[in-house]
Design a protein around this motif. Structure first.
Motif, PDB file in Angstrom:
ATOM      1  N   GLU A   1       0.836  -1.195   0.000  1.00  0.00           N
ATOM      2  CA  GLU A   1       0.000   0.000   0.000  1.00  0.00           C
ATOM      3  C   GLU A   1       0.880   1.257   0.000  1.00  0.00           C
ATOM      4  OE1 GLU A   1      -3.917   1.453   2.469  1.00  0.00           O
ATOM      5  OE2 GLU A   1      -2.587   0.004   3.380  1.00  0.00           O
TER       6      GLU A   1
ATOM      7  N   LEU B   1       1.573   4.177  -2.974  1.00  0.00           N
ATOM      8  CA  LEU B   1       1.508   5.628  -2.777  1.00  0.00           C
ATOM      9  C   LEU B   1       2.803   6.308  -3.219  1.00  0.00           C
ATOM     10  CD1 LEU B   1      -0.315   5.771   0.664  1.00  0.00           C
ATOM     11  CD2 LEU B   1      -1.229   6.504  -1.562  1.00  0.00           C
TER      12      LEU B   1
ATOM     13  N   ILE C   1      -6.776   4.235  -3.534  1.00  0.00           N
ATOM     14  CA  ILE C   1      -5.445   4.192  -4.158  1.00  0.00           C
ATOM     15  C   ILE C   1      -5.532   3.541  -5.536  1.00  0.00           C
ATOM     16  CG2 ILE C   1      -3.120   3.199  -4.009  1.00  0.00           C
ATOM     17  CD1 ILE C   1      -3.436   3.393  -0.920  1.00  0.00           C
TER      18      ILE C   1
ATOM     19  N   GLU D   1      -5.437  13.518  -3.513  1.00  0.00           N
ATOM     20  CA  GLU D   1      -6.298  12.539  -4.187  1.00  0.00           C
ATOM     21  C   GLU D   1      -7.176  13.224  -5.225  1.00  0.00           C
ATOM     22  OE1 GLU D   1      -6.590   9.508  -0.386  1.00  0.00           O
ATOM     23  OE2 GLU D   1      -8.071  11.096  -0.612  1.00  0.00           O
TER      24      GLU D   1
END
Length: 112
Positions: free
Chosen positions: A18, A22, A54, A88
């Motif tokens: 994860e 990113l 994500i 985001e």
């Protein structure tokens, strides 16, 4: 460092897919971000709203807007809301322009 850590052991025991995803997004590498988050899903087997966001960010950057929108809807369905921050939203600019976010009622924008 994360790529090096990944190569040092069994891929199924790597707990930072994860975070690696990113990092790839920060490096403007959505292809590897998508590969990393999909590996996370495969090995960990957990999907939560953050993982879906994500994955959606990477797909949106790759121009896969329909797939990105479906992932956001799936993330939204967990609590009938989404919490997104400015970074985001930069990735979701194409969805913002096409009016996707007007179809969702409970979206919270976090301050940077």
């Amino acid at each position: 460092c994360l790529r090096k850590a990944l190569k040092m052991g069994d891929e199924s025991e790597f707990l930072n897919y994860e975070l690696l995803s990113l990092c790839y997004l920060e490096l403007e590498d959505p292809e590897n971000a998508l590969k990393s988050i999909e590996a996370f899903i495969e090995y960990i087997g957990e999907i939560d709203p953050e993982v879906l966001i994500i994955q959606s960010r990477a797909k949106c950057r790759l121009g896969l807007l329909d797939e990105a929108a479906q992932l956001l809807i799936q993330a939204y369905s967990y609590e009938d809301s989404l919490q997104l921050n400015g970074t985001e939203m930069t990735d979701f600019a194409p969805l913002l322009r096409n009016g996707f976010f007007t179809t969702l009622e409970n979206i919270e924008w976090e301050e940077p």
